[in-house]
Design a protein around this motif. Structure first.
Motif, PDB file in Angstrom:
ATOM      1  N   ASN A 146     -48.170  -9.439 -12.463  1.00 32.08           N
ATOM      2  CA  ASN A 146     -49.207  -9.692 -11.463  1.00 32.08           C
ATOM      3  C   ASN A 146     -50.463 -10.296 -12.083  1.00 32.08           C
ATOM      4  N   VAL A 147     -50.859  -9.828 -13.253  1.00 40.00           N
ATOM      5  CA  VAL A 147     -52.031 -10.408 -13.921  1.00 40.00           C
ATOM      6  C   VAL A 147     -51.755 -11.864 -14.289  1.00 40.00           C
ATOM      7  N   ILE A 148     -50.557 -12.139 -14.774  1.00 38.52           N
ATOM      8  CA  ILE A 148     -50.218 -13.532 -15.115  1.00 38.52           C
ATOM      9  C   ILE A 148     -50.249 -14.399 -13.858  1.00 38.52           C
ATOM     10  N   ALA A 149     -49.736 -13.894 -12.749  1.00 42.16           N
ATOM     11  CA  ALA A 149     -49.790 -14.649 -11.487  1.00 42.16           C
ATOM     12  C   ALA A 149     -51.239 -14.903 -11.094  1.00 42.16           C
ATOM     13  N   TYR A 150     -52.092 -13.917 -11.270  1.00 37.28           N
ATOM     14  CA  TYR A 150     -53.524 -14.085 -10.959  1.00 37.28           C
ATOM     15  C   TYR A 150     -54.168 -15.118 -11.891  1.00 37.28           C
ATOM     16  N   ALA A 162     -37.663 -11.783 -15.673  1.00 35.83           N
ATOM     17  CA  ALA A 162     -37.653 -12.239 -14.287  1.00 35.83           C
ATOM     18  C   ALA A 162     -38.954 -11.876 -13.592  1.00 35.83           C
ATOM     19  N   ALA A 163     -39.604 -10.813 -14.071  1.00 32.51           N
ATOM     20  CA  ALA A 163     -40.833 -10.346 -13.436  1.00 32.51           C
ATOM     21  C   ALA A 163     -41.937 -11.396 -13.465  1.00 32.51           C
ATOM     22  N   LEU A 164     -41.932 -12.261 -14.460  1.00 33.19           N
ATOM     23  CA  LEU A 164     -42.989 -13.262 -14.551  1.00 33.19           C
ATOM     24  C   LEU A 164     -43.012 -14.159 -13.328  1.00 33.19           C
ATOM     25  N   ALA A 165     -41.861 -14.547 -12.857  1.00 34.49           N
ATOM     26  CA  ALA A 165     -41.781 -15.438 -11.708  1.00 34.49           C
ATOM     27  C   ALA A 165     -42.126 -14.713 -10.409  1.00 34.49           C
ATOM     28  N   ASP A 166     -42.099 -13.388 -10.435  1.00 30.98           N
ATOM     29  CA  ASP A 166     -42.284 -12.605  -9.221  1.00 30.98           C
ATOM     30  C   ASP A 166     -43.664 -11.975  -9.091  1.00 30.98           C
ATOM     31  N   GLY A 167     -44.603 -12.380  -9.930  1.00 26.40           N
ATOM     32  CA  GLY A 167     -45.924 -11.768  -9.898  1.00 26.40           C
ATOM     33  C   GLY A 167     -46.662 -12.035  -8.601  1.00 26.40           C
ATOM     34  N   ASP A 168     -47.558 -11.128  -8.265  1.00 20.71           N
ATOM     35  CA  ASP A 168     -48.370 -11.188  -7.050  1.00 20.71           C
ATOM     36  C   ASP A 168     -49.833 -11.344  -7.472  1.00 20.71           C
ATOM     37  N   ALA A 169     -50.420 -12.504  -7.198  1.00 21.93           N
ATOM     38  CA  ALA A 169     -51.792 -12.788  -7.623  1.00 21.93           C
ATOM     39  C   ALA A 169     -52.805 -11.831  -7.005  1.00 21.93           C
ATOM     40  N   VAL A 170     -52.588 -11.414  -5.769  1.00 22.02           N
ATOM     41  CA  VAL A 170     -53.522 -10.492  -5.114  1.00 22.02           C
ATOM     42  C   VAL A 170     -53.504  -9.143  -5.838  1.00 22.02           C
ATOM     43  N   ALA A 171     -52.311  -8.645  -6.122  1.00 23.84           N
ATOM     44  CA  ALA A 171     -52.198  -7.399  -6.884  1.00 23.84           C
ATOM     45  C   ALA A 171     -52.738  -7.598  -8.298  1.00 23.84           C
ATOM     46  N   GLY A 172     -52.518  -8.781  -8.861  1.00 20.46           N
ATOM     47  CA  GLY A 172     -53.018  -9.087 -10.197  1.00 20.46           C
ATOM     48  C   GLY A 172     -54.531  -9.068 -10.275  1.00 20.46           C
ATOM     49  N   ALA A 173     -55.199  -9.487  -9.205  1.00 17.88           N
ATOM     50  CA  ALA A 173     -56.662  -9.452  -9.170  1.00 17.88           C
ATOM     51  C   ALA A 173     -57.159  -8.018  -9.307  1.00 17.88           C
ATOM     52  N   LYS A 174     -56.444  -7.088  -8.707  1.00 17.02           N
ATOM     53  CA  LYS A 174     -56.822  -5.673  -8.814  1.00 17.02           C
ATOM     54  C   LYS A 174     -56.610  -5.167 -10.233  1.00 17.02           C
TER      55      LYS A 174
END
Length: 132
Positions: free
Chosen positions: A120-124, A22-34
């Protein structure tokens, strides 16, 4: 016949497939950029320019080992026969343990261990511009 969630899950598990997290759908691109800063020594996600590793522009949905001009290890090109596309699930598995998933890869990174970092990285990677 009515198919229930548990029946579907059972069929997925019986087929030997990993259930998507479920985490894949909930990623945060901004956090992923970090988090991606851990990857940035070797990869870029916002321009089609190879570094030590191939660029990651449009990686989600892209064929594995397919970036023009990048020389992949034989281990990665063989992996592409088993896993032909970088789906979110394939990235999730690989990002957690690159050398375990692709034995003989030239990628030295040990992997991301936290679920939220992977998501988060995947969302980014799906939308690097969202982090700007």
């Amino acid at each position: 016949m009515r198919i229930t969630h548990s029946m579907l899950f059972g069929a997925v598990m019986a087929a030997g497939l990993a259930a998507p997290t479920a985490a894949l759908a909930d990623g945060d691109a901004v956090a992923g950029a970090k988090v991606f800063k851990k990857c940035a020594a070797c990869h870029v996600a916002d321009e089609a320019k190879n570094r030590v590793g191939p660029h990651l522009v449009d990686i989600v949905g892209r064929p594995v080992a397919s970036v023009d001009g990048y020389k992949y290890s034989s281990a990665m090109t063989e992996h592409a026969n088993e896993v032909p596309e970088w789906t979110e699930e394939a990235l999730d598995e690989y990002l957690r343990d690159p050398r375990g998933v692709v034995k003989g890869t030239k990628m030295a990174f040990a992997g991301l261990k936290k679920d939220d970092e992977v998501a988060n990285v995947i969302a980014y990677l799906k939308d690097p511009s969202a982090a700007e």
